[in-house]
Design a protein around this motif. Structure first.
Motif, PDB file in Angstrom:
ATOM      1  N   HIS A  38       0.835  -1.201   0.000  1.00  0.00           N
ATOM      2  CA  HIS A  38       0.000   0.000   0.000  1.00  0.00           C
ATOM      3  C   HIS A  38       0.873   1.255   0.000  1.00  0.00           C
ATOM      4  O   HIS A  38       0.616   2.210  -0.743  1.00  0.00           O
ATOM      5  CB  HIS A  38      -0.924  -0.017   1.218  1.00  0.00           C
ATOM      6  CG  HIS A  38      -1.863   1.136   1.269  1.00  0.00           C
ATOM      7  ND1 HIS A  38      -2.858   1.335   0.330  1.00  0.00           N
ATOM      8  CD2 HIS A  38      -1.959   2.181   2.139  1.00  0.00           C
ATOM      9  CE1 HIS A  38      -3.524   2.437   0.629  1.00  0.00           C
ATOM     10  NE2 HIS A  38      -3.000   2.970   1.707  1.00  0.00           N
ATOM     11  N   TRP A  49       2.438   1.714  -3.364  1.00  0.00           N
ATOM     12  CA  TRP A  49       1.423   2.196  -4.309  1.00  0.00           C
ATOM     13  C   TRP A  49       1.195   3.695  -4.129  1.00  0.00           C
ATOM     14  O   TRP A  49       1.108   4.433  -5.102  1.00  0.00           O
ATOM     15  CB  TRP A  49       0.125   1.413  -4.077  1.00  0.00           C
ATOM     16  CG  TRP A  49      -1.031   1.934  -4.863  1.00  0.00           C
ATOM     17  CD1 TRP A  49      -1.293   1.710  -6.188  1.00  0.00           C
ATOM     18  CD2 TRP A  49      -2.075   2.793  -4.396  1.00  0.00           C
ATOM     19  NE1 TRP A  49      -2.452   2.366  -6.552  1.00  0.00           N
ATOM     20  CE2 TRP A  49      -2.953   3.040  -5.479  1.00  0.00           C
ATOM     21  CE3 TRP A  49      -2.363   3.371  -3.159  1.00  0.00           C
ATOM     22  CZ2 TRP A  49      -4.080   3.841  -5.354  1.00  0.00           C
ATOM     23  CZ3 TRP A  49      -3.487   4.164  -3.031  1.00  0.00           C
ATOM     24  CH2 TRP A  49      -4.333   4.394  -4.122  1.00  0.00           C
ATOM     25  N   MET A  50       1.120   4.149  -2.870  1.00  0.00           N
ATOM     26  CA  MET A  50       0.900   5.579  -2.627  1.00  0.00           C
ATOM     27  C   MET A  50       2.067   6.419  -3.109  1.00  0.00           C
ATOM     28  O   MET A  50       1.875   7.489  -3.689  1.00  0.00           O
ATOM     29  CB  MET A  50       0.644   5.840  -1.132  1.00  0.00           C
ATOM     30  CG  MET A  50      -0.707   5.321  -0.698  1.00  0.00           C
ATOM     31  SD  MET A  50      -1.306   6.091   0.825  1.00  0.00           S
ATOM     32  CE  MET A  50       0.064   5.939   1.913  1.00  0.00           C
ATOM     33  N   GLU A  59       4.199   5.636  -5.531  1.00  0.00           N
ATOM     34  CA  GLU A  59       4.185   5.621  -6.998  1.00  0.00           C
ATOM     35  C   GLU A  59       3.075   6.519  -7.543  1.00  0.00           C
ATOM     36  O   GLU A  59       3.265   7.233  -8.524  1.00  0.00           O
ATOM     37  CB  GLU A  59       4.005   4.188  -7.504  1.00  0.00           C
ATOM     38  CG  GLU A  59       5.254   3.344  -7.304  1.00  0.00           C
ATOM     39  CD  GLU A  59       5.031   1.874  -7.641  1.00  0.00           C
ATOM     40  OE1 GLU A  59       3.871   1.481  -7.900  1.00  0.00           O
ATOM     41  OE2 GLU A  59       6.014   1.132  -7.621  1.00  0.00           O
ATOM     42  N   LYS A  60       1.917   6.489  -6.892  1.00  0.00           N
ATOM     43  CA  LYS A  60       0.793   7.317  -7.327  1.00  0.00           C
ATOM     44  C   LYS A  60       1.138   8.801  -7.175  1.00  0.00           C
ATOM     45  O   LYS A  60       0.860   9.613  -8.051  1.00  0.00           O
ATOM     46  CB  LYS A  60      -0.438   6.967  -6.485  1.00  0.00           C
ATOM     47  CG  LYS A  60      -1.697   7.697  -6.901  1.00  0.00           C
ATOM     48  CD  LYS A  60      -2.865   7.215  -6.050  1.00  0.00           C
ATOM     49  CE  LYS A  60      -4.129   7.986  -6.411  1.00  0.00           C
ATOM     50  NZ  LYS A  60      -5.245   7.641  -5.538  1.00  0.00           N
ATOM     51  N   GLU A  61       1.765   9.145  -6.044  1.00  0.00           N
ATOM     52  CA  GLU A  61       2.156  10.533  -5.811  1.00  0.00           C
ATOM     53  C   GLU A  61       3.217  10.974  -6.809  1.00  0.00           C
ATOM     54  O   GLU A  61       3.171  12.075  -7.345  1.00  0.00           O
ATOM     55  CB  GLU A  61       2.665  10.714  -4.380  1.00  0.00           C
ATOM     56  CG  GLU A  61       2.961  12.156  -4.044  1.00  0.00           C
ATOM     57  CD  GLU A  61       3.370  12.320  -2.597  1.00  0.00           C
ATOM     58  OE1 GLU A  61       4.546  12.664  -2.378  1.00  0.00           O
ATOM     59  OE2 GLU A  61       2.550  12.093  -1.714  1.00  0.00           O
ATOM     60  N   ALA A 101       3.650   9.828  -9.825  1.00  0.00           N
ATOM     61  CA  ALA A 101       3.002   9.989 -11.125  1.00  0.00           C
ATOM     62  C   ALA A 101       2.222  11.302 -11.159  1.00  0.00           C
ATOM     63  O   ALA A 101       2.231  12.015 -12.159  1.00  0.00           O
ATOM     64  CB  ALA A 101       2.076   8.814 -11.399  1.00  0.00           C
ATOM     65  N   ALA A 102       1.560  11.637 -10.055  1.00  0.00           N
ATOM     66  CA  ALA A 102       0.759  12.861 -10.001  1.00  0.00           C
ATOM     67  C   ALA A 102       1.653  14.101 -10.089  1.00  0.00           C
ATOM     68  O   ALA A 102       1.342  15.043 -10.817  1.00  0.00           O
ATOM     69  CB  ALA A 102      -0.059  12.898  -8.713  1.00  0.00           C
ATOM     70  N   HIS A 123       3.024  14.895 -13.548  1.00  0.00           N
ATOM     71  CA  HIS A 123       2.067  15.352 -14.551  1.00  0.00           C
ATOM     72  C   HIS A 123       1.458  16.713 -14.235  1.00  0.00           C
ATOM     73  O   HIS A 123       0.775  17.284 -15.047  1.00  0.00           O
ATOM     74  CB  HIS A 123       0.934  14.328 -14.710  1.00  0.00           C
ATOM     75  CG  HIS A 123       1.384  13.069 -15.384  1.00  0.00           C
ATOM     76  ND1 HIS A 123       1.716  11.948 -14.690  1.00  0.00           N
ATOM     77  CD2 HIS A 123       1.579  12.769 -16.694  1.00  0.00           C
ATOM     78  CE1 HIS A 123       2.094  11.000 -15.520  1.00  0.00           C
ATOM     79  NE2 HIS A 123       2.020  11.471 -16.756  1.00  0.00           N
ATOM     80  N   LEU A 175      -0.426  13.524  -0.629  1.00  0.00           N
ATOM     81  CA  LEU A 175      -1.621  12.740  -0.377  1.00  0.00           C
ATOM     82  C   LEU A 175      -1.798  12.553   1.125  1.00  0.00           C
ATOM     83  O   LEU A 175      -0.822  12.473   1.855  1.00  0.00           O
ATOM     84  CB  LEU A 175      -1.467  11.357  -1.040  1.00  0.00           C
ATOM     85  CG  LEU A 175      -1.302  11.367  -2.548  1.00  0.00           C
ATOM     86  CD1 LEU A 175      -1.035   9.953  -3.049  1.00  0.00           C
ATOM     87  CD2 LEU A 175      -2.552  11.910  -3.220  1.00  0.00           C
TER      88      LEU A 175
END
Length: 104
Positions: free
Chosen positions: A74, A77-78, A80-82, A84-85, A88, A95
């Motif tokens: 988890h 994932w957070m 990697e998501k951050e 990516a955000a 971009h 987060l």
């Protein structure tokens, strides 16, 4: 035949970590390879501080992280998501975090 897993080469810029909670037979650990850049992320830094409290700095082999595999996945994932955000968008944001790490 020699078991090769312990001799696996880790690419430059990556780090092997051992994730899992202690149990009676010492099993339940999984090995992951993460980019070293993750260690600079605030979420990983808090986990590293916890690892120091639980294991100290003298452990040989892969870095041991005192959290369950599910918590680690988890967290990864957070991060990697951050990442990516932020790549971009021009504005930087964090987060919300609600992770609790288990210790032995």
């Amino acid at each position: 035949m020699i078991h090769e897993e312990k001799k696996m080469k880790v690419k430059k810029g990556w780090l092997a970590v051992r994730v899992g909670l202690e149990d009676e037979d010492g099993g339940g650990f999984q090995r992951f390879v993460i980019p070293i850049s993750y260690l600079y992320h605030p979420l990983f830094r808090s986990l590293l501080e916890k690892a120091h409290e639980v294991y100290g700095y003298n452990a040989a082999g892969p870095l041991r992280l005192p959290c369950s595999v599910d918590d680690f996945l988890h967290l990864r994932w957070m991060v990697e998501k951050e990442a990516a955000a932020t790549s971009h968008h021009h504005h930087h944001h964090h987060l919300p975090v609600s992770l609790s790490f288990h210790s032995c």
